[in-house]
Design a protein around this motif. Structure first.
Motif, short mmCIF file in Angstrom:
data_model
loop_
_atom_site.label_atom_id
_atom_site.label_comp_id
_atom_site.label_asym_id
_atom_site.label_seq_id
_atom_site.Cartn_x
_atom_site.Cartn_y
_atom_site.Cartn_z
N ILE A 34 6.97 7.58 -3.37
CA ILE A 34 5.51 7.37 -3.43
C ILE A 34 4.90 7.91 -2.15
CG2 ILE A 34 3.68 5.61 -3.40
CD1 ILE A 34 5.76 3.87 -5.09
N ILE A 35 3.87 8.74 -2.29
CA ILE A 35 3.16 9.26 -1.12
C ILE A 35 1.93 8.39 -0.89
CG2 ILE A 35 1.89 11.28 -0.23
CD1 ILE A 35 3.85 12.96 -2.00
N PRO A 36 1.67 8.01 0.38
CA PRO A 36 0.48 7.18 0.62
C PRO A 36 -0.77 7.83 0.07
CG PRO A 36 1.78 7.45 2.63
CD PRO A 36 2.40 8.32 1.60
N GLY A 37 -1.60 7.05 -0.58
CA GLY A 37 -2.84 7.57 -1.20
C GLY A 37 -2.67 7.78 -2.69
N GLY A 100 -1.62 12.33 -2.71
CA GLY A 100 -1.93 11.40 -1.62
C GLY A 100 -2.47 12.12 -0.40
N PHE A 101 -2.52 11.39 0.71
CA PHE A 101 -2.99 11.95 1.98
C PHE A 101 -1.98 12.97 2.50
CE2 PHE A 101 -4.96 7.67 1.93
CZ PHE A 101 -6.29 8.04 2.11
N PRO A 247 -6.51 11.84 -5.80
CA PRO A 247 -7.85 11.42 -5.39
C PRO A 247 -8.22 11.82 -3.97
CG PRO A 247 -6.37 9.52 -5.29
CD PRO A 247 -5.58 10.66 -5.88
N VAL A 248 -7.22 12.32 -3.19
CA VAL A 248 -7.51 12.67 -1.80
C VAL A 248 -7.91 14.14 -1.72
CG1 VAL A 248 -6.54 12.82 0.52
CG2 VAL A 248 -5.87 10.93 -0.97
#
Ligand SMILES: Cc1cc2nc3c(=O)[nH]c(=O)nc-3n(C[C@H](O)[C@H](O)[C@H](O)COP(=O)(O)OP(=O)(O)OC[C@H]3O[C@@H](n4cnc5c(N)ncnc54)[C@H](O)[C@@H]3O)c2cc1C
Ligand code: FES
Length: 258
Positions: A34-37, A100-101, A247-248
């Motif tokens: 999982i990547i943050p974001g 993600g971010f 979404p980033v």
């Protein structure tokens, strides 16, 4: 990235305020990368009014205990059902979704992570990951009032935390973009998630200061996997799907008046 449909097991549901809960989930198998974001789409059972899955950010991944956390604001039927979950229930999730971010490619960089309201959710895991990668996360978190500030003690584990409240009940009074830290310190990168007007103000500040900035958008979603086009954002590259292309986004791609 491969997506999974998982029946995650609820470990606990903790009320953080009268309208926010922290849901801790686990799986029998190790959780996927999982990547943050990134976010997931949860199926809301026992709520005939809630036909579509609901998108929720991944708040934290605790690899040691194979846990995934969701920070949820109760705003309607779907989130109300989520808050009613009990330990031992299952929650059907499609995950991980979206981009993600951007993660740092060098150590020693200073990141300002700016969150508003429940938009702080994806910044906790992002802060931990960039700290583990040898960078410094500094958190600037805003809310209407002290009681709406979420997970402050958890954020403090990973970096300095600065706070604004609109009523002045904690930290500096006003909005995040009025906080004195923006005048007194310099940053290599800014990442933000929260209400639209807040993110636009943060993006304006970053643009003026010449700092790279990413914003995590929360456009309304239906399918969550790029098929229905209900989440599109008009960008320099045309209409992009927030669920699939975001979404980033780098703020330079967004057609915001900066
Ligand atoms: C990528 C992404 C990540 C998100 N992460 C989180 C998170 O970590 N925690 C969290 O609590 N919420 C998050 N949200 C918002 C969450 O999806 C909505 O609050 C939820 O779908 C509302 O469902 P409901 O059935 O409870 O309310 P509904 O009955 O669908 O709506 C109730 C009210 O909330 C408003 N609403 C619905 N969706 C949104 C939205 N996206 N933004 C603002 N207002 C909305 C509606 O207009 C309506 O007024 C995220 C949204 C996106 C797109
Ligand atoms: S929610 Fe369907 S395309 Fe984004």
């Amino acid at each position: 990235m491969k997506k999974f449909i998982l029946d995650l097991q609820v470990i606990s549901v903790e009320a953080l305020s009268d309208k926010h809960v922290l849901i801790k989930l686990t799986d029998l198998k190790p959780l996927p990368e999982i990547i943050p974001g990134q976010f997931l789409e949860v199926r809301i059972d026992h709520s005939p009014a809630t036909f579509l899955r609901r998108p929720i950010s991944i708040n934290f991944v605790d690899r040691d205990n194979n846990q995934l956390w969701l920070l949820v604001a109760i705003v309607g039927d779907g989130t109300r059902q989520l808050a009613k979950l009990k330990a031992g229930d299952t929650l059907n999730c499609v995950m991980p979704l979206g981009n993600g971010f951007t993660l740092p490619i060098e150590t020693g960089k200073k990141f300002l992570l700016v969150g508003g309201g429940v938009g702080v959710a994806p910044l906790l895991y992002f802060g931990k990951v960039i700290r583990d990668m040898g960078c410094e996360p500094v958190f600037l978190l805003g809310a209407r009032s002290a009681k709406d500030l979420l997970e402050l003690e958890l954020f403090k584990q990973y970096g300095r935390v600065y706070v604004t409240t609109e009523d002045g009940s904690l930290g500096e009074k006003g909005f995040v973009t009025n906080h004195s830290i923006l005048e007194n310190e310099s940053f290599d990168q800014i990442s933000t998630c929260g209400p639209g007007p807040m993110m636009v103000s943060v993006a304006r500040f970053a643009n003026k200061a010449g700092i790279e900035c990413e914003a995590s958008l929360e456009n309304k979603m239906a399918c969550g996997v790029g098929a229905c086009l209900c989440c599109v954002e008009n960008t320099t590259e045309g209409n992009l799907r927030v669920c699939q292309d975001g979404p980033v986004f780098n703020i330079k791609k967004l057609l915001w008046q900066l």
